[in-house]
Design a protein around this motif. Sequence first.
Motif, short mmCIF file in Angstrom:
data_model
loop_
_atom_site.label_atom_id
_atom_site.label_comp_id
_atom_site.label_asym_id
_atom_site.label_seq_id
_atom_site.Cartn_x
_atom_site.Cartn_y
_atom_site.Cartn_z
N SER A 154 2.11 8.18 6.37
CA SER A 154 2.85 7.29 7.27
C SER A 154 2.68 5.82 6.88
N ILE A 155 1.63 5.51 6.10
CA ILE A 155 1.42 4.11 5.67
C ILE A 155 2.56 3.63 4.74
N PRO A 156 2.88 4.38 3.64
CA PRO A 156 4.03 3.92 2.84
C PRO A 156 5.34 3.91 3.62
N ILE A 157 5.45 4.81 4.62
CA ILE A 157 6.68 4.81 5.44
C ILE A 157 6.75 3.50 6.23
N ILE A 158 5.63 3.13 6.86
CA ILE A 158 5.62 1.88 7.64
C ILE A 158 5.90 0.70 6.71
N ASN A 159 5.27 0.71 5.54
CA ASN A 159 5.46 -0.38 4.58
C ASN A 159 6.94 -0.49 4.18
N SER A 160 7.57 0.65 3.94
CA SER A 160 8.99 0.64 3.55
C SER A 160 9.87 0.14 4.68
N LEU A 161 9.53 0.57 5.91
CA LEU A 161 10.32 0.11 7.06
C LEU A 161 10.21 -1.41 7.21
N MET A 162 9.00 -1.93 6.93
CA MET A 162 8.80 -3.39 7.01
C MET A 162 9.65 -4.08 5.94
N LEU A 163 9.70 -3.44 4.77
CA LEU A 163 10.50 -3.98 3.66
C LEU A 163 11.98 -4.00 4.06
N LEU A 164 12.41 -2.92 4.70
CA LEU A 164 13.81 -2.83 5.16
C LEU A 164 14.10 -3.92 6.18
N ILE A 165 13.16 -4.11 7.12
CA ILE A 165 13.35 -5.14 8.15
C ILE A 165 13.43 -6.53 7.48
N ALA A 166 12.53 -6.75 6.49
CA ALA A 166 12.54 -8.05 5.79
C ALA A 166 13.89 -8.28 5.11
#
Lengths: 376, 115
Positions: free
Chosen positions: A95-107
């Motif tokens: 779930s950590i890379p998923i959260i990181n990717s979602l943050m990237l998407l939001i950015a």
Amino acid sequence: MESGPHFDLQLAIELYLQDIDQDHLLDRDEKNELFDHFLSGTEELMQQGYSEEEAFEHCKAGFGETDLISREYARARPFRVSLIAAAGGLLLFFSIPIINSLMLLIAAISYRGGQLLDIPIRWISIGNLALMVLLLGGIGAYLLDRLKKRPYFRKAELWAIPVSAVLLPLAGNVLLMMAYNRSTAYRYQIELISSLFTQGNTITQLSILIPVITVFVLRHRSRRSGQPLLAHGALSGSFFLFFYLLLGISSISLLSPLSLYAGHWLGFPDGWIKMSDIVLKITMVLSLLGYVGYRLKKQQFFGSVESVVLPILGLICPWVANWTFWFVDAATINVRLINQTVLNSATIFQIALVLLILLSYVLISRTQKRLTAGWR
Amino acid sequence: MKSYSKDLIAASTIPIVLSILEKGDNYGYQIIKEVQTISGGALNWKEGSLYPVLSKLEQNGLITSYKKQENGRERKYYSIKKNGLKFLALAKTEWASINQILSNLWNPDPTLTSN
């Protein structure tokens, strides 16, 4: 005697069976078998004049406490408990890379949206942070909700989370490339996107606080109710594995500057430094795997010291590892060598993850064999 | 009504279940009913604890299961396997031996005691 107007026998039995199957240990056949037991019992009692509800309550009392039956199933199924623990730990970790990717998407969305709507940089940054915090809050609420319900994770999550952990980072990178082109960007745009990414990284690191706080809350509750630390084997096993995975990935990164500076100080040629870096990291991974393997053999995964130290280390070490290369002086150390150690870390971690999955499987199978083969 | 200690009940559960299955195939609910009838209600098992035992016996290859339609419902029947029969034979010898030892201790044969 009459039943209450709202009593639904099927539902009452299902709810009772759900309570027994807390750790998702029963298969459909076994649930049907227990269901049939209750139906047979209630039918017999109803023929004696009991109402449906009374007959069910009577059967329930004779069946025994759900926690006790659940524990007996867990003892009969050590393989499944450990497997669920291992799966839970890996799911938390993915779930950590998923959260990181979602943050990237939001950015990427904040950046592109801000540029299109001509929003001042300050407001883009604030809006981005708010969206990220909101997402993190949502994930935290979801996790807490899952912990209240049982089983802790759905069957669909077993495949959806690992697949998302692979696909979302790819999607995030594609979207980012579409939103932002570094070669044609102005300096202020580069600075803006960098600050949005930094926010994303910080929030991802903060997301580790969710399992850390959860473990401390569960620990507190366990102590208050006089139960062993994190009483549910599968749950404590999941957190245990998750924190050790975080420790593993962080310590591999932390070894890079150590091998770089130690090699440099000892006057090793670059080839030797690369080799010693690999040897150090492999030794670290093997030691950690050995220790995790030793701990997984125990029924109570968390020791009392571990239940405090491990979550704290799991929180601190990724932060420290993230800032490691700030202290590496590119003027002293060859940049190509630094990149090589980073590549070593990534490769070794991936191999370690595969080994960990295999090790979990071997240990669980051995436990199963030991508990059943010698049993008459 | 007579009742037995938890330890004794736990130790005797497997031989009792296997003995019932030795007489013929049976399903969980009926096994419990038979135990209650044979013991005259003295062996008051918590019914839910039988199923993990059946599951363990099946995992260990002492019994096997199959499904059977009965009164419009599908029931899981258990039958004893060869290994189960061997295990039961051994358990019978052990329980008989323990019974003999305890009988000797509690009702000593005067002809066997010296002086």
